[in-house]
Motif scaffolding. Structure first.
Motif, PDB file in Angstrom:
ATOM      1  N   ASP A  83      15.758  -9.459  10.574  1.00  0.00           N
ATOM      2  CA  ASP A  83      14.596  -8.581  10.674  1.00  0.00           C
ATOM      3  C   ASP A  83      13.349  -9.363  10.282  1.00  0.00           C
ATOM      4  O   ASP A  83      13.104  -9.639   9.118  1.00  0.00           O
ATOM      5  CB  ASP A  83      14.788  -7.378   9.753  1.00  0.00           C
ATOM      6  N   THR A  84      12.569  -9.732  11.281  1.00  0.00           N
ATOM      7  CA  THR A  84      11.348 -10.492  11.029  1.00  0.00           C
ATOM      8  C   THR A  84      10.093  -9.646  11.243  1.00  0.00           C
ATOM      9  O   THR A  84       9.001 -10.091  10.926  1.00  0.00           O
ATOM     10  CB  THR A  84      11.267 -11.715  11.970  1.00  0.00           C
ATOM     11  N   LEU A  85      10.265  -8.447  11.779  1.00  0.00           N
ATOM     12  CA  LEU A  85       9.093  -7.654  12.134  1.00  0.00           C
ATOM     13  C   LEU A  85       8.791  -6.515  11.165  1.00  0.00           C
ATOM     14  O   LEU A  85       7.708  -5.945  11.223  1.00  0.00           O
ATOM     15  CB  LEU A  85       9.264  -7.079  13.542  1.00  0.00           C
ATOM     16  N   SER A  86       9.719  -6.167  10.286  1.00  0.00           N
ATOM     17  CA  SER A  86       9.483  -5.036   9.379  1.00  0.00           C
ATOM     18  C   SER A  86       8.267  -5.272   8.493  1.00  0.00           C
ATOM     19  O   SER A  86       7.477  -4.357   8.264  1.00  0.00           O
ATOM     20  CB  SER A  86      10.710  -4.776   8.507  1.00  0.00           C
ATOM     21  N   GLU A  87       8.109  -6.491   7.991  1.00  0.00           N
ATOM     22  CA  GLU A  87       6.960  -6.796   7.138  1.00  0.00           C
ATOM     23  C   GLU A  87       5.653  -6.654   7.925  1.00  0.00           C
ATOM     24  O   GLU A  87       4.670  -6.101   7.415  1.00  0.00           O
ATOM     25  CB  GLU A  87       7.084  -8.211   6.577  1.00  0.00           C
ATOM     26  N   THR A  88       5.645  -7.126   9.164  1.00  0.00           N
ATOM     27  CA  THR A  88       4.450  -7.013   9.997  1.00  0.00           C
ATOM     28  C   THR A  88       4.119  -5.551  10.272  1.00  0.00           C
ATOM     29  O   THR A  88       2.962  -5.145  10.194  1.00  0.00           O
ATOM     30  CB  THR A  88       4.668  -7.740  11.336  1.00  0.00           C
ATOM     31  N   VAL A  89       5.156  -4.753  10.572  1.00  0.00           N
ATOM     32  CA  VAL A  89       4.943  -3.329  10.838  1.00  0.00           C
ATOM     33  C   VAL A  89       4.418  -2.637   9.582  1.00  0.00           C
ATOM     34  O   VAL A  89       3.505  -1.809   9.643  1.00  0.00           O
ATOM     35  CB  VAL A  89       6.245  -2.674  11.340  1.00  0.00           C
ATOM     36  N   ASP A  90       4.990  -2.979   8.415  1.00  0.00           N
ATOM     37  CA  ASP A  90       4.524  -2.387   7.160  1.00  0.00           C
ATOM     38  C   ASP A  90       3.063  -2.737   6.886  1.00  0.00           C
ATOM     39  O   ASP A  90       2.282  -1.882   6.447  1.00  0.00           O
ATOM     40  CB  ASP A  90       5.400  -2.840   5.992  1.00  0.00           C
ATOM     41  N   GLU A  91       2.679  -3.977   7.143  1.00  0.00           N
ATOM     42  CA  GLU A  91       1.279  -4.386   6.957  1.00  0.00           C
ATOM     43  C   GLU A  91       0.358  -3.624   7.911  1.00  0.00           C
ATOM     44  O   GLU A  91      -0.717  -3.169   7.513  1.00  0.00           O
ATOM     45  CB  GLU A  91       1.137  -5.889   7.181  1.00  0.00           C
ATOM     46  N   GLN A  92       0.786  -3.491   9.168  1.00  0.00           N
ATOM     47  CA  GLN A  92      -0.017  -2.753  10.132  1.00  0.00           C
ATOM     48  C   GLN A  92      -0.150  -1.291   9.715  1.00  0.00           C
ATOM     49  O   GLN A  92      -1.218  -0.698   9.836  1.00  0.00           O
ATOM     50  CB  GLN A  92       0.597  -2.833  11.526  1.00  0.00           C
ATOM     51  N   TRP A  93       0.941  -0.724   9.211  1.00  0.00           N
ATOM     52  CA  TRP A  93       0.912   0.667   8.773  1.00  0.00           C
ATOM     53  C   TRP A  93      -0.057   0.839   7.604  1.00  0.00           C
ATOM     54  O   TRP A  93      -0.830   1.783   7.566  1.00  0.00           O
ATOM     55  CB  TRP A  93       2.312   1.128   8.391  1.00  0.00           C
ATOM     56  N   LYS A  94      -0.015  -0.099   6.652  1.00  0.00           N
ATOM     57  CA  LYS A  94      -0.917  -0.023   5.500  1.00  0.00           C
ATOM     58  C   LYS A  94      -2.374  -0.148   5.940  1.00  0.00           C
ATOM     59  O   LYS A  94      -3.255   0.507   5.371  1.00  0.00           O
ATOM     60  CB  LYS A  94      -0.572  -1.104   4.478  1.00  0.00           C
ATOM     61  N   SER A  95      -2.633  -0.976   6.948  1.00  0.00           N
ATOM     62  CA  SER A  95      -4.009  -1.116   7.424  1.00  0.00           C
ATOM     63  C   SER A  95      -4.452   0.119   8.218  1.00  0.00           C
ATOM     64  O   SER A  95      -5.641   0.430   8.272  1.00  0.00           O
ATOM     65  CB  SER A  95      -4.162  -2.372   8.280  1.00  0.00           C
ATOM     66  N   LEU A  96      -3.511   0.829   8.818  1.00  0.00           N
ATOM     67  CA  LEU A  96      -3.853   2.016   9.605  1.00  0.00           C
ATOM     68  C   LEU A  96      -3.947   3.287   8.768  1.00  0.00           C
ATOM     69  O   LEU A  96      -4.578   4.250   9.198  1.00  0.00           O
ATOM     70  CB  LEU A  96      -2.820   2.240  10.705  1.00  0.00           C
ATOM     71  N   GLU A  97      -3.328   3.304   7.600  1.00  0.00           N
ATOM     72  CA  GLU A  97      -3.320   4.520   6.784  1.00  0.00           C
ATOM     73  C   GLU A  97      -4.719   5.056   6.473  1.00  0.00           C
ATOM     74  O   GLU A  97      -4.940   6.262   6.593  1.00  0.00           O
ATOM     75  CB  GLU A  97      -2.519   4.301   5.502  1.00  0.00           C
ATOM     76  N   PRO A  98      -5.694   4.218   6.082  1.00  0.00           N
ATOM     77  CA  PRO A  98      -7.047   4.772   5.843  1.00  0.00           C
ATOM     78  C   PRO A  98      -7.655   5.410   7.091  1.00  0.00           C
ATOM     79  O   PRO A  98      -8.294   6.456   7.007  1.00  0.00           O
ATOM     80  CB  PRO A  98      -7.859   3.558   5.391  1.00  0.00           C
ATOM     81  N   GLU A  99      -7.438   4.769   8.252  1.00  0.00           N
ATOM     82  CA  GLU A  99      -7.965   5.339   9.494  1.00  0.00           C
ATOM     83  C   GLU A  99      -7.304   6.680   9.795  1.00  0.00           C
ATOM     84  O   GLU A  99      -7.962   7.611  10.252  1.00  0.00           O
ATOM     85  CB  GLU A  99      -7.731   4.376  10.654  1.00  0.00           C
ATOM     86  N   ILE A 100      -6.001   6.764   9.550  1.00  0.00           N
ATOM     87  CA  ILE A 100      -5.274   8.012   9.795  1.00  0.00           C
ATOM     88  C   ILE A 100      -5.788   9.102   8.865  1.00  0.00           C
ATOM     89  O   ILE A 100      -6.018  10.239   9.300  1.00  0.00           O
ATOM     90  CB  ILE A 100      -3.756   7.796   9.623  1.00  0.00           C
ATOM     91  N   LYS A 101      -5.986   8.757   7.602  1.00  0.00           N
ATOM     92  CA  LYS A 101      -6.492   9.747   6.645  1.00  0.00           C
ATOM     93  C   LYS A 101      -7.896  10.205   7.031  1.00  0.00           C
ATOM     94  O   LYS A 101      -8.211  11.393   6.935  1.00  0.00           O
ATOM     95  CB  LYS A 101      -6.474   9.167   5.229  1.00  0.00           C
ATOM     96  N   GLU A 102      -8.733   9.272   7.470  1.00  0.00           N
ATOM     97  CA  GLU A 102     -10.085   9.629   7.901  1.00  0.00           C
ATOM     98  C   GLU A 102     -10.037  10.550   9.121  1.00  0.00           C
ATOM     99  O   GLU A 102     -10.745  11.556   9.189  1.00  0.00           O
ATOM    100  CB  GLU A 102     -10.872   8.358   8.229  1.00  0.00           C
TER     101      GLU A 102
END
Length: 176
Positions: A83-102
């Motif tokens: 699994d090489t992509l879970s970390e990338t997906v988690d980082e993308q999710w963390k960067s998107l969370e503020p936009e989602i909350k907004e």
């Protein structure tokens, strides 16, 4: 050896709550395929069957052939992807969370405005009970006012004195 799946990692109950009603049939078909795949995987034994190499040593006349197969069989490893992509997906999710909350906060404001408008509309008298005077009190800019703004029947903008068509307005703007 790779980890054997014993049950689905998907929370199907929570997943089903997120599915819109018009997509239920597609969701059920997807779940059936996933369950079928899990059953097919579980139908196979977790370990490959043991081979009786001594029996083959006795029956195969070519010397060294069984030993060659035995070493090749024991050296064979089924590649299991890492699994090489879970970390990338988690980082993308963390960067998107503020936009989602907004976005959710903005939609909540829209919901509150719509709810206020619904409450205002529900507070109005029923259409059957409303008189022209009540309509004038509620909507003074839309109601007929024969004293301040007299109009000709059928009281549409096209039938009033001084009405300018959209084409005429466009021509006037173009000439300036």
């Amino acid at each position: 050896m790779a980890k054997r799946f014993t049950k689905s990692a998907i929370n199907w109950v929570e997943f089903e709550k997120q599915v819109p009603p018009e997509q239920k049939t597609k969701f059920l078909a997807f779940k059936a395929k996933a369950d079928m795949y899990l059953r097919r995987v579980q139908a196979n034994p977790p370990e490959p069957p043991k081979i009786n190499w001594e029996e083959y040593q006795k029956t195969v006349p070519v010397k060294g052939l069984v030993d060659k197969f035995k070493t090749a069989y024991s050296a064979f490893q089924v590649p299991y992807p890492t699994d090489t992509l879970s970390e990338t997906v988690d980082e993308q999710w963390k960067s998107l969370e503020p936009e989602i909350k907004e976005f959710c906060a903005e939609r909540q404001k829209d919901i509150e405005l719509a709810q206020k408008e619904l409450n205002r509309i529900k507070a109005l008298p029923k259409f059957e009970d409303m008189t022209m005077e009540t309509f004038y009190d509620v909507y003074p800019d839309q109601a007929l006012d024969p004293v301040k703004r007299p109009t000709f029947w059928p009281h549409t903008p096209e039938e009033q004195l001084g009405y300018i068509t959209p084409e005429q307005k466009a021509m006037k703007k173009g000439s300036h």
